[in-house]
Design an enzyme around this catalytic site. Structure first.
Site, PDB file in Angstrom:
ATOM      1  N   HIS A  28       0.741  -1.177  -0.032  1.00 23.00           N
ATOM      2  CA  HIS A  28      -0.271   0.216  -0.124  1.00 23.00           C
ATOM      3  C   HIS A  28       0.773   1.342   0.221  1.00 23.00           C
ATOM      4  CE1 HIS A  28      -3.478   2.411   0.935  1.00 23.00           C
ATOM      5  NE2 HIS A  28      -2.776   3.173   1.637  1.00 23.00           N
ATOM      6  N   ASP A  78     -14.797   2.307   8.167  1.00 24.28           N
ATOM      7  CA  ASP A  78     -13.860   3.396   7.661  1.00 24.28           C
ATOM      8  C   ASP A  78     -14.159   4.617   6.690  1.00 24.28           C
ATOM      9  OD1 ASP A  78     -11.034   4.439   7.197  1.00 24.28           O
ATOM     10  OD2 ASP A  78     -11.291   3.644   5.344  1.00 24.28           O
ATOM     11  N   ARG A 133     -14.322  12.526   8.863  1.00 29.17           N
ATOM     12  CA  ARG A 133     -13.121  13.507   8.879  1.00 29.17           C
ATOM     13  C   ARG A 133     -12.853  14.236   7.898  1.00 29.17           C
ATOM     14  NH1 ARG A 133      -9.098   8.500   8.704  1.00 29.17           N
ATOM     15  NH2 ARG A 133      -7.602  10.343   8.849  1.00 29.17           N
ATOM     16  N   SER A 160      -7.315   3.709   9.480  1.00 28.14           N
ATOM     17  CA  SER A 160      -7.887   3.523   8.221  1.00 28.14           C
ATOM     18  C   SER A 160      -7.196   2.709   7.360  1.00 28.14           C
ATOM     19  CB  SER A 160      -8.058   5.101   7.921  1.00 28.14           C
ATOM     20  OG  SER A 160      -8.440   5.320   6.707  1.00 28.14           O
ATOM     21  N   LYS A 185      -8.325  -1.622   6.018  1.00 30.61           N
ATOM     22  CA  LYS A 185      -8.759  -2.133   4.749  1.00 30.61           C
ATOM     23  C   LYS A 185      -7.736  -3.150   4.392  1.00 30.61           C
ATOM     24  CE  LYS A 185      -8.855   2.355   4.043  1.00 30.61           C
ATOM     25  NZ  LYS A 185      -8.752   3.669   3.508  1.00 30.61           N
TER      26      LYS A 185
HETATM   27  N1  URA Z   1      -5.711   7.037   3.183  1.00 30.67           N
HETATM   28  C1  URA Z   1      -6.502   6.568   4.007  1.00 30.67           C
HETATM   29  O1  URA Z   1      -7.008   5.439   3.512  1.00 30.67           O
HETATM   30  N2  URA Z   1      -7.099   6.658   5.076  1.00 30.67           N
HETATM   31  C2  URA Z   1      -6.654   8.112   5.661  1.00 30.67           C
HETATM   32  O2  URA Z   1      -7.180   8.305   6.694  1.00 30.67           O
HETATM   33  C3  URA Z   1      -5.635   8.745   5.128  1.00 30.67           C
HETATM   34  C4  URA Z   1      -5.346   8.065   3.643  1.00 30.67           C
END
Ligand code: URA
Ligand code: CA
Length: 445
Positions: free
Chosen positions: A82, A161, A168, A183, A187
Site C-alpha cells: 500500500h 472506515d 473526518r 484507516s 482495509k
Molecule cells: N488514506 C486512507 O486510506 N485513510 C486515511 O485516513 C488517509 C489516507
C-alpha cells in the site's frame, strides 16, 4: 455507557477500552450513533491521540465492520502493498506482475484517484476492455491461477472506515496519525493479506510533510500489524518530486510497460519498485534478504517474466494484451504540447502536489468522487531536481483532449518547476525503513 460519557473520557485524555471502541464503531456503522457525536469524538482523538492498544482496537473494529476476504484457499504467503499516495506513483502497476512472477501471490484491492493523487484502478481502466470489478470468485480463481489479481475496493470492505473518513473529511480531522494508520490498516486487514508492505510517502506531494511525521505514521502502522498478527514493514520514500515521468492514467500504463520491457521509464521509479518489491519477496519467503530480492526482481525484468505476467493479468481481466506491443492502443490525447523553460539553469525544486493538481486540470484526475476523467490526459515530466536545462528546452509535456485549461496549466507548470543558477544535487528517494527491528533512516538524511 452513554456515547457522551465516552466522548468526555477521551476529551479529558483518558484511555478508552476495547469494548468501548468496538461498541462505538458498531453503533456508528449501524446508524445508532449520530454523526455529531462521532464528529466530537474524532476531534477529541485529533487532540488527545490514541494509545497503541486503542489504535489496534479501532483498526480491528473497522476491519470487522464488513466483509473480510478469506485468502486461505490460495497457496503461499499473500503480501499486500500500500502506498499512502503520491504523484507519478506507478509502483503497483510494475510491482504486482514482478512480485507475482517471483512466486508471491499479489491480491490487490485498489482505489481510484482523488484530488492530486492517482489511483491504480483508473490507470488499469485505460487498457481497453480491462475489468476492475471482479467477483469474489474471479478474484480468488485468478489469484490461484496466475498469482495476481487487481480489483476495485468495494464498499463492503471496512464500511466503518468509509463512513468515518467522510466525516473526518468535513470536520478537519483527517490529519491525525492514529486515525490515518487505523484507516489504512483496517482495509488491508479486511482484504485478507498475511503480510503488508507499506510505502509511506513524505514531501510536498504527500500527506506527510516531514520525516518525523512519516516515521510516526510508519511506526504506528507497523505496531498495529504486530498487535493483530499481520506482520507489517514500511519503506519511507520521497514525494518531493514526481516519482516516475508520467502523471496520468494511460501515460502511466505506458511507462509501466516500458519498464517491464526493459525499454525505459524513470530509473528512480525502477529503484523504488525494486526496493519495495524486495521487501515483498522477503515477507513472502522467497528472498532471504533485501539485496537478493532486488537481484531476483532485476532478473525478472531482464528475462521479461514480469512483462509476461502483466500480459497474463491483462488477459485474465478481459483487457486487450496488444497494448503491450502497441502503445497506440492506449487512449491518446488530441493536444500534446510542451511547457518550455524560460531560462537556462538547474532544476531547484518541483511542487509535486501542484503537478498532480495540474494533471487533474488537464482531465487526468477528479476533483470530487464520481467525476468522469479523461484516461488519455496528463503530463510527462522531462526533468528532475538537479537536472541542467537549457532555455526553451521542454520541461513538461502536456496531454489533453480539452484546451479549456491549457493556458492556466502552462503558466502553473512553469511556476511549479523552479530553475536557478546554483547546481543542486539529486535527491535520494528511498529514505528509510521501519519494521519490527525498529526505525532505520539512511545516511543521506
Ligand atoms: N488514506 C486512507 O486510506 N485513510 C486515511 O485516513 C488517509 C489516507
Ligand atoms: Ca525481527
Amino acid at each position: 455507557m452513554r456515547f457522551v460519557d465516552i466522548i468526555e473520557k477521551k476529551r479529558d485524555g483518558q484511555e478508552l477500552t476495547r469494548e468501548e471502541i468496538t461498541g462505538l464503531v458498531g453503533s456508528f456503522t449501524a446508524d445508532t450513533m449520530p454523526d455529531y457525536q462521532m464528529a466530537a469524538l474524532l476531534m477529541a482523538i485529533f487532540f488527545r491521540g490514541l494509545s497503541d492498544q486503542e489504535t489496534a482496537a479501532l483498526t480491528l473494529a473497522m476491519a470487522d465492520s464488513g466483509e473480510k476476504l478469506d485468502l486461505s484457499s490460495v497457496p503461499g504467503i499473500k503480501v499486500d502493498k500500500h502506498s499512502t499516495g503520491g504523484v507519478a506513483d506507478t509502483t503497483t502497476l510494475i510491482l504486482a506482475p514482478l512480485v507475482a512472477a517471483a512466486g508471491v501471490p499479489v491480491a490487490k484491492m485498489s482505489g481510484r484517484g482523488l484530488g492530486f493523487t492517482g489511483g491504480t484502478i483508473d490507470k488499469l481502466e485505460s487498457i481497453p476492455g480491462f475489468r476492475t470489478a471482479l467477483s469474489r470468485q474471479e478474484f480468488l480463481d485468478n489469484l490461484r491461477n496466475i498469482k495476481v489479481a487487481v480489483t476495485g475496493q468495494t464498499p463492503t470492505i471496512a464500511p466503518a472506515d468509509g463512513k468515518i473518513y467522510s466525516l473526518r473529511d468535513v470536520t478537519a480531522t483527517v490529519e491525525s496519525i492514529p486515525l490515518i494508520a487505523s484507516s489504512i490498516m483496517s482495509k488491508k486487514i479486511a482484504a485478507g493479506a498475511d503480510k503488508i508492505v507499506l510505502d509511506v510517502k513524505i514531501g510536498n506531494g504527500a500527506f506527510m510533510k516531514n520525516i518525523d511525521d512519516a516515521v510516526k505514521l510508519a511506526v504506528t502502522m507497523v505496531r498495529i500489524g504486530d498487535m493483530v498478527g499481520r506482520k507489517t514493514s514500511a519503506i519511507i520514500t520521497s514525494m518531493n518530486e514526481p516519482l516516475g515521468r508520467a502523471v496520468g492514467n494511460g501515460l502511466e500504463v505506458e511507462e509501466a510497460i516500458a519498464i517491464l520491457s526493459g525499454k525505459g521509464g524513470a530509473q528512480e521509479l525502477i529503484d523504488v519498485c525494486l526496493f519495495i518489491g524486495a521487501h515483498m519477496l522477503f515477507a513472502g519467503g522467497v528472498a532471504t534478504d533485501i539485496q537478493s530480492g532486488q537481484d531476483k526482481l532485476k532478473r525478472i525484468i531482464d528475462s521479461k517474466q514480469g512483462l509476461v505476467k502483466f500480459r497474463e493479468l491483462i488477459a485474465a481481466q478481459g483487457g486487450d494484451t496488444a497494448v503491450i506491443e502497441n502503445s497506440d492502443l492506449l487512449p491518446k490525447a488530441k493536444v500534446i504540447q510542451s511547457v518550455k523553460s524560460s531560462q537556462a539553469g538547474y532544476v531547484q525544486s518541483i511542487d509535486t502536489a501542484r503537478i498532480g493538481y495540474n494533471a487533474m486540470l488537464l482531465g487526468a484526475g477528479r476533483e470530487y468522487k464520481g467525476q468522469q476523467i479523461d484516461l488519455a490526459a496528463g503530463l510527462v515530466m522531462n526533468c528532475r531536481i538537479g537536472d541542467y536545462v537549457e532555455k526553451d528546452s521542454p520541461l513538461v509535456t502536456l496531454h489533453t483532449n480539452s484546451d479549456a485549461n491549457l493556458g492556466i496549466v502552462t503558466e502553473n507548470v512553469r511556476q511549479t518547476v523552479k530553475i536557478g543558477s546554483d547546481p543542486v544535487s539529486r535527491q535520494p528517494l528511498i529514505l528509510g525503513t521501519v519494521d519490527d527491528n525498529g526505525v532505520h533512516l539512511f545516511d543521506a538524511l
